[in-house]
Design a protein around this motif. Structure first.
Motif, PDB file in Angstrom:
ATOM      1  N   PRO A   1       0.817  -1.215   0.000  1.00 42.19           N
ATOM      2  CA  PRO A   1       0.000   0.000   0.000  1.00 42.19           C
ATOM      3  C   PRO A   1       0.849   1.263   0.000  1.00 42.19           C
ATOM      4  CG  PRO A   1      -0.044  -1.043   2.159  1.00 42.19           C
ATOM      5  CD  PRO A   1       0.630  -2.006   1.231  1.00 42.19           C
ATOM      6  N   GLN A   2       0.321   2.289  -0.615  1.00 43.81           N
ATOM      7  CA  GLN A   2       0.988   3.594  -0.609  1.00 43.81           C
ATOM      8  C   GLN A   2       0.539   4.364   0.638  1.00 43.81           C
ATOM      9  OE1 GLN A   2       1.477   5.330  -4.805  1.00 43.81           O
ATOM     10  NE2 GLN A   2      -0.262   3.951  -5.043  1.00 43.81           N
ATOM     11  N   ASP A   3       0.969   3.872   1.765  1.00 44.39           N
ATOM     12  CA  ASP A   3       0.579   4.418   3.062  1.00 44.39           C
ATOM     13  C   ASP A   3       1.831   4.457   3.928  1.00 44.39           C
ATOM     14  OD1 ASP A   3      -0.323   4.751   5.732  1.00 44.39           O
ATOM     15  OD2 ASP A   3      -2.280   3.929   5.210  1.00 44.39           O
ATOM     16  N   LYS A   4       2.211   5.639   4.421  1.00 40.95           N
ATOM     17  CA  LYS A   4       3.454   5.778   5.188  1.00 40.95           C
ATOM     18  C   LYS A   4       3.410   5.021   6.510  1.00 40.95           C
ATOM     19  CE  LYS A   4       5.751   9.626   5.079  1.00 40.95           C
ATOM     20  NZ  LYS A   4       6.124  11.063   5.209  1.00 40.95           N
ATOM     21  N   LYS A   5       2.218   4.677   6.973  1.00 37.87           N
ATOM     22  CA  LYS A   5       2.098   3.905   8.216  1.00 37.87           C
ATOM     23  C   LYS A   5       2.352   2.422   7.998  1.00 37.87           C
ATOM     24  CE  LYS A   5      -2.121   5.266   8.944  1.00 37.87           C
ATOM     25  NZ  LYS A   5      -2.229   6.163   7.777  1.00 37.87           N
ATOM     26  N   TYR A   6       2.342   1.980   6.750  1.00 37.81           N
ATOM     27  CA  TYR A   6       2.517   0.555   6.473  1.00 37.81           C
ATOM     28  C   TYR A   6       3.925   0.112   6.852  1.00 37.81           C
ATOM     29  CZ  TYR A   6       2.687  -3.864   3.942  1.00 37.81           C
ATOM     30  OH  TYR A   6       2.825  -5.182   3.609  1.00 37.81           O
ATOM     31  N   ALA A   7       4.004  -0.963   7.633  1.00 38.12           N
ATOM     32  CA  ALA A   7       5.304  -1.443   8.130  1.00 38.12           C
ATOM     33  C   ALA A   7       5.531  -2.907   7.789  1.00 38.12           C
ATOM     34  CB  ALA A   7       5.382  -1.230   9.638  1.00 38.12           C
ATOM     35  N   GLY A   8       4.988  -3.332   6.637  1.00 36.04           N
ATOM     36  CA  GLY A   8       5.242  -4.692   6.183  1.00 36.04           C
ATOM     37  C   GLY A   8       4.293  -5.739   6.722  1.00 36.04           C
ATOM     38  N   GLU A   9       3.169  -5.327   7.307  1.00 35.71           N
ATOM     39  CA  GLU A   9       2.203  -6.307   7.814  1.00 35.71           C
ATOM     40  C   GLU A   9       1.675  -7.187   6.682  1.00 35.71           C
ATOM     41  OE1 GLU A   9       1.911  -2.482  10.214  1.00 35.71           O
ATOM     42  OE2 GLU A   9       1.863  -3.018   8.084  1.00 35.71           O
ATOM     43  N   PRO A  10       1.303  -8.446   6.999  1.00 33.29           N
ATOM     44  CA  PRO A  10       0.842  -9.388   5.957  1.00 33.29           C
ATOM     45  C   PRO A  10      -0.598  -9.121   5.538  1.00 33.29           C
ATOM     46  CG  PRO A  10       0.774 -10.454   8.095  1.00 33.29           C
ATOM     47  CD  PRO A  10       1.374  -9.091   8.333  1.00 33.29           C
ATOM     48  N   THR A  11      -0.794  -8.084   4.744  1.00 31.26           N
ATOM     49  CA  THR A  11      -2.131  -7.752   4.248  1.00 31.26           C
ATOM     50  C   THR A  11      -2.342  -8.374   2.872  1.00 31.26           C
ATOM     51  OG1 THR A  11      -1.279  -5.670   3.370  1.00 31.26           O
ATOM     52  CG2 THR A  11      -2.218  -5.634   5.595  1.00 31.26           C
ATOM     53  N   GLN A  12      -3.569  -8.225   2.323  1.00 26.82           N
ATOM     54  CA  GLN A  12      -3.935  -8.976   1.121  1.00 26.82           C
ATOM     55  C   GLN A  12      -4.619  -8.121   0.071  1.00 26.82           C
ATOM     56  OE1 GLN A  12      -5.954 -12.882   1.784  1.00 26.82           O
ATOM     57  NE2 GLN A  12      -6.104 -12.176   3.903  1.00 26.82           N
TER      58      GLN A  12
END
Length: 262
Positions: A68-79
């Motif tokens: 995701p193009q989200d600065k909060k994203y830290a590599g979580e296993p999303t789908q």
């Protein structure tokens, strides 16, 4: 494996049905699952975790399932989850979800997605929608079944777009668009209701009349949204044959969080 072009790169941890076609110079990463009959065109990148259903067609140069193009994203296993029988044209970008939402970006079944469309993180798109060229969804946007987005429509994050609605070319949406309503402009305003589209989908005369009455209640009588909902609930008692159609509008208004386009 004969359906995979020799220049394509498919990670050993990807799971592809034997009938899946993969075009030249396409990259399929680990954590990708693709079901029977789906065709991935040349020069595409599909990253996981991504699940793609049956009989989809992805044209060339698309990026599917990227982070995701989200600065909060830290590599979580999303789908990213894509349903069945979708057509996705050139240069589309579909991003995975984030942990700030359900963690899933979802595209339903039988959608027609034209070139340069962007589905940002955590978007949820229903079934049988049409997105014209360059329609752009920011994060957390929900789009109901049968909605049509005109070319260059831009949708602000968290906006909800109701079923059977339609936007004109170049529309900018900062608020929720109720079901059945046609909107256009920058910023978008309600113009009418989607009469022709509803006729093509088999809406009965009673249902069409109910939609017409709801449009007048919501947009022509100067009522607040709460007053309009009261009028629509009374309308249900008068139009039993269109009760479900009216309830669809009421359910949307009851869950709208950004206010509605007026």
């Amino acid at each position: 494996m004969s359906k995979i072009h020799p220049t394509a790169v498919v990670d050993p941890k990807a799971e592809l049905d034997s009938s899946v076609e993969v075009g030249a110079f396409t990259l399929i990463g680990p954590g990708v699952k693709i079901d029977a009959g789906t065709r991935i065109g040349p020069h595409c990148v599909v990253e996981g975790p991504t699940t793609i259903g049956r009989d989809n067609q992805f044209f060339q140069f698309s990026s599917i399932g990227a982070a995701p193009q989200d600065k909060k994203y830290a590599g979580e296993p999303t789908q990213l989850i894509v349903g069945d029988r979708n057509v996705v044209r050139e240069f589309c970008t579909f991003n995975r979800g984030t942990s700030q939402d359900a963690g899933i970006t979802r595209l339903g079944d039988d959608n027609w997605i034209m070139a340069y469309v962007h589905l940002a993180h955590d978007c949820v798109v229903g079934n049988r929608t049409i997105f014209a060229n360059n329609a752009q969804l920011a994060g957390h946007v929900h789009v109901g079944d049968w909605a049509i987005l005109g070319g260059f429509t831009v949708v602000h994050q968290f906006v909800h777009i109701g079923a059977h609605s339609m936007t004109g070319m170049g529309s900018i949406l900062f608020q929720d668009l109720p079901p059945f309503i046609m909107a256009a402009g920058n910023t978008a305003e309600a113009r009418s209701f989607n009469l022709e589209g509803l006729k093509r989908r088999g809406f009965s005369p009673e249902q069409l009349n109910a939609v017409k009455q709801m449009y007048r209640i919501l947009y022509r009588r100067g009522l607040t949204v709460d007053q309009a909902k009261m009028e629509m609930m009374a309308l249900q008692g008068e139009m039993a044959a269109a009760k479900d159609t009216i309830q669809l509008m009421l359910d949307f208004l009851n869950t709208a969080t950004r206010g509605i386009i007026r």
